[in-house]
Design an enzyme around this catalytic site. Structure first.
Site, PDB file in Angstrom:
ATOM      1  N   ASP A 101      -6.345  -4.088   4.596  1.00  4.98           N
ATOM      2  CA  ASP A 101      -6.273  -2.634   4.461  1.00  4.98           C
ATOM      3  C   ASP A 101      -6.841  -2.262   3.101  1.00  4.98           C
ATOM      4  O   ASP A 101      -6.466  -2.863   2.090  1.00  4.98           O
ATOM      5  CB  ASP A 101      -4.803  -2.190   4.557  1.00  4.98           C
ATOM      6  CG  ASP A 101      -4.624  -0.980   5.432  1.00  4.98           C
ATOM      7  OD1 ASP A 101      -5.261   0.044   5.128  1.00  4.98           O
ATOM      8  OD2 ASP A 101      -3.848  -1.050   6.405  1.00  4.98           O
ATOM      9  N   ASP A 220      -8.323   3.116   4.707  1.00  4.50           N
ATOM     10  CA  ASP A 220      -7.284   4.140   4.811  1.00  4.50           C
ATOM     11  C   ASP A 220      -7.838   5.528   4.456  1.00  4.50           C
ATOM     12  O   ASP A 220      -8.510   5.680   3.430  1.00  4.50           O
ATOM     13  CB  ASP A 220      -6.170   3.757   3.823  1.00  4.50           C
ATOM     14  CG  ASP A 220      -4.919   4.581   3.997  1.00  4.50           C
ATOM     15  OD1 ASP A 220      -4.317   4.514   5.070  1.00  4.50           O
ATOM     16  OD2 ASP A 220      -4.535   5.292   3.041  1.00  4.50           O
ATOM     17  N   GLU A 275     -10.412   5.039   8.870  1.00  2.00           N
ATOM     18  CA  GLU A 275      -9.394   5.918   9.448  1.00  2.00           C
ATOM     19  C   GLU A 275      -9.765   7.352   9.117  1.00  2.00           C
ATOM     20  O   GLU A 275      -9.874   7.715   7.947  1.00  2.00           O
ATOM     21  CB  GLU A 275      -8.022   5.578   8.853  1.00  2.00           C
ATOM     22  CG  GLU A 275      -6.908   6.340   9.542  1.00  2.00           C
ATOM     23  CD  GLU A 275      -5.668   6.528   8.680  1.00  2.00           C
ATOM     24  OE1 GLU A 275      -4.599   6.736   9.259  1.00  2.00           O
ATOM     25  OE2 GLU A 275      -5.770   6.492   7.445  1.00  2.00           O
ATOM     26  N   HIS A 348       0.978   1.613  13.342  1.00  3.20           N
ATOM     27  CA  HIS A 348       2.184   1.710  12.499  1.00  3.20           C
ATOM     28  C   HIS A 348       2.550   3.146  12.151  1.00  3.20           C
ATOM     29  O   HIS A 348       3.595   3.376  11.555  1.00  3.20           O
ATOM     30  CB  HIS A 348       1.967   0.907  11.212  1.00  3.20           C
ATOM     31  CG  HIS A 348       0.888   1.503  10.360  1.00  3.20           C
ATOM     32  ND1 HIS A 348      -0.438   1.528  10.755  1.00  3.20           N
ATOM     33  CD2 HIS A 348       0.918   2.130   9.161  1.00  3.20           C
ATOM     34  CE1 HIS A 348      -1.154   2.142   9.835  1.00  3.20           C
ATOM     35  NE2 HIS A 348      -0.362   2.518   8.857  1.00  3.20           N
ATOM     36  N   ASP A 349       1.689   4.111  12.474  1.00  2.00           N
ATOM     37  CA  ASP A 349       1.965   5.529  12.173  1.00  2.00           C
ATOM     38  C   ASP A 349       2.325   6.333  13.409  1.00  2.00           C
ATOM     39  O   ASP A 349       2.484   7.555  13.320  1.00  2.00           O
ATOM     40  CB  ASP A 349       0.713   6.188  11.564  1.00  2.00           C
ATOM     41  CG  ASP A 349       0.401   5.678  10.175  1.00  2.00           C
ATOM     42  OD1 ASP A 349       1.321   5.249   9.477  1.00  2.00           O
ATOM     43  OD2 ASP A 349      -0.790   5.718   9.799  1.00  2.00           O
TER      44      ASP A 349
HETATM   45  C1  NOJ Z   1      -2.621   6.314   6.528  1.00  2.00           C
HETATM   46  C2  NOJ Z   1      -1.735   5.138   6.715  1.00  2.00           C
HETATM   47  O1  NOJ Z   1      -1.956   4.583   7.978  1.00  2.00           O
HETATM   48  C3  NOJ Z   1      -0.322   5.631   6.529  1.00  2.00           C
HETATM   49  O2  NOJ Z   1       0.637   4.672   6.899  1.00  2.00           O
HETATM   50  C4  NOJ Z   1      -0.177   6.075   5.098  1.00  2.00           C
HETATM   51  O3  NOJ Z   1       1.085   6.682   4.931  1.00  2.00           O
HETATM   52  C5  NOJ Z   1      -1.248   7.078   4.685  1.00  2.00           C
HETATM   53  N1  NOJ Z   1      -2.549   6.726   5.179  1.00  2.00           N
HETATM   54  C6  NOJ Z   1      -1.341   7.166   3.193  1.00  2.00           C
HETATM   55  O4  NOJ Z   1      -1.940   6.013   2.670  1.00  2.00           O
END
Ligand code: NOJ
Length: 583
Positions: A101, A220, A275, A348-349
């Site tokens: 990441d 990210d 992302e 994970h989000d």
């Molecule tokens: C996206 C990540 O997937 C998430 O878990 C994170 O809280 C935010 N970016 C901030 O880095």
């Protein structure tokens, strides 16, 4: 056959590991890197080609590692650099690649750069972050009472931008009497990509990881790194996060990413996946297309928004299978000739995919988990499996906000309650449905007390359904979701059409059937698959498209016992998924 534009990352299946919740080797209740090493054979037996590791760097853990205080060190709780190297080697020995990441929109406030930066206005690293003077409130539309400033400071921030975690994107800092920008938590200040030395340090850090043998990066929130000149107020009155119209896909983002590509990635055969929320297909092509910045692919989120109203994440609307089909088809078609899709329904989000898009209430968990897997592994793009998805893991039955650990959930829920958007009655239903913590409960390895995740006390509760949903049982049961994933992964390895075939939606008007073909021209003619998916708990009549009726075919994979020798009209069972091989 025209030569395929082959790439390893197009052919790969990626497995995402959230280290905190994967496997704990030392009994402290937190997953760790030696714990992952113990499970490398598990990954190998599933057949995945690449692991994406969520952040394992040194971090105070405000946002579970997305707040990095040292990019070149491993967080103590997760192990050491030697452990990390052991993991890298164990994966590589099995032919599994490793991507890390890359979090370079912000750092932790404990990063040495920020500690120096905040120390004085002329500090060496001042320009590594965004520092600005405040404004007098008059005419700004902002209320000084909404900000946490000392009593004698009657100021509002430099602009009206919000943080994604709720509340303002600026925090006043006593030491120099200026405000700093943070699009996420106030302990996660945004770095300033305008500063050439900062970019250089980040590029060197990336090179260092590549020299250490990694195979790429998951980037990210990478389309947030360029902020517009003058940091103007957000102007979109409908934006949930004010300013998003200004700092997303900002003016120099492509300059920065092309520079990054030329400087770091060119010639490395590494993969990058950016992302990117808030992205149109035209914009996506500027990142991944032929004249783009050289990224392999992007994560886009249109399909993750279908069950929200205009009020954003902390709202709910019922969405239909047809909307999912249309949204994903839009991206399949949009990047058909240029660019490449990444395929995911959870991470994970996000909540667990079978709870969100499948059925966990009326007895079709297994069937619907398999159907969703069929979608992800037979669309065009690279499939991502989020840990536990291959078992059909579900959301956790949270009872109260006290059980929630996630900073994003806690802050946003508080903000929504304060503004009156959410009342007490709605809150728990929504949190249970939406919280990121659903994805973060421990991996279910077996049916023992803590599901084989830890000998200590797990940092998040284990889902009580570990008695029936766990890896040990799944591997012993040939009809499990796990074995189905294995079969889908094998299919991808065996058949180029699964990776490279053209996607063509059929029966577009159907409300609950998602039907498509994948076709590849080969030296021997045309290789065609027909995928038929019945999205729902009801039986559904499948009337094949006229041109396919009677075509001889066999079933390559299905979540029910099925035997056919041609494409014919048939009644599909609840959540039935079939992949036909058209001879
Ligand atoms: C996206 C990540 O997937 C998430 O878990 C994170 O809280 C935010 N970016 C901030 O880095």
């Amino acid at each position: 056959m025209t030569a395929l534009d082959r790439a390893w990352w197009k052919e790969a299946v990626v497995y995402q590991i959230y280290p905190r919740s994967f496997n704990d080797s030392d009994g402290d209740g937190l997953g760790d890197i030696p714990g992952i090493v113990e499970k490398v054979d598990y990954l190998d037996s599933l057949g995945v080609d690449c692991v994406w590791l969520n952040p394992v760097y040194e971090s105070p853990g405000v946002d579970n590692g997305y707040d990095i205080s040292d990019y070149r060190a491993i967080m103590d709780e997760f192990g050491t650099m030697a452990d990390w190297k052991e993991l890298r080697d164990a994966l590589h020995e099995r032919g599994i690649r490793l991507i890390m990441d890359l979090v370079v929109n912000h750092t932790s406030d404990e990063h040495a750069w920020f500690v120096n930066s905040r120390s004085s206005k002329d500090a060496e690293y001042r320009e590594y972050y965004w520092w600005r003077e405040g404004r007098t409130p008059e005419g700004t539309g902002l209320d000084p009472d909404d900000y946490d400033t000392p009593a004698d400071v009657d100021e509002v921030p430099p602009n009206n931008w919000d943080s994604f975690f709720g509340g303002p994107a600026w925090t006043y800092d006593d030491q120099t009497g200026e405000w700093y920008l943070h699009l996420f938590d106030e302990r996660m200040p945004d770095v300033n990509w305008e500063t050439a030395d900062l970019r250089e340090e980040l590029f060197e850090m990336m090179e260092w990881w590549l020299d250490n043998g990694i195979d790429g990066f998951r980037m990210d929130v990478i389309n947030l790194i360029s902020k517009p000149d003058g940091l103007p107020d957000g102007e979109d009155p409908t934006a949930i996060v004010k300013g998003v119209d200004k700092f997303t896909n900002g003016p120099r983002v492509h300059d920065y990413l092309s520079e990054l590509h030329d400087r770091v990635l060119e010639g490395t055969d590494s993969m990058t996946v950016g992302e990117m929320a808030e992205l149109s297909i035209e914009e996506a092509k500027r990142y991944v297309g032929e004249d783009g910045d050289g990224m392999s692919m992007v994560f886009t989120f249109d399909h993750m928004r279908l069950d929200m109203t205009d009020a954003g994440r902390w709202s709910y609307r019922e969405s239909s299978p047809r909307e999912l089909k249309e949204t994903m088809t839009h991206w399949q078609d949009g990047l058909a000739d240029e660019g490449w899709n990444s395929l995911f329904l959870n991470n994970h989000d996000e909540p667990r995919q079978v709870s969100r898009f499948g059925d966990v209430g009326e007895g079709y968990r297994r069937e619907s988990a398999k159907l969703l897997a069929t979608v992800l592994h037979t669309l065009r793009g690279t499939p991502y499996i989020y840990q536990g998805e291959e078992l059909g893991m579900t959301n956790y039955p949270f009872d109260s906000l006290d059980e929630i650990r996630d900073v994003d959930t806690i802050k946003n829920v508080r903000a929504a309650q304060k503004s009156g958007q959410l009342d007490e009655d709605d809150v728990m239903d929504l949190v249970r449905y939406r919280t990121r913590d659903n994805a973060r409960t421990p991996m279910q390895w077996d049916d023992s007390e803590h599901a084989g995740f830890t000998d200590g006390t797990p940092w998040m509760p284990v889902n009580p359904n570990k008695d029936t949903i766990n890896a040990e049982d799944a591997r012993n049961d040939p009809d499990s979701v796990w074995h189905y994933y294995r079969d889908l992964i094998d299919l991808r390895t065996e058949r180029d059409v699964v990776v490279y075939g053209e996607y063509d939606l059929r029966l577009p008007e159907h409300e609950s059937l998602w039907v498509y073909t994948r076709t590849l021209e080969t030296d021997d003619g045309e290789d065609t698959l027909l995928v038929v998916l019945n999205f729902g708990n009801d039986e559904t009549e499948f009337e094949p498209p006229a041109d396919l009726v009677g075509e001889s075919a066999e079933i390559l994979i299905s979540n029910y016992d099925t035997d056919v020798n041609a494409v014919e009209q048939t009644t599909l069972r609840p959540w039935e998924a079939r992949v036909y091989d058209l001879a």
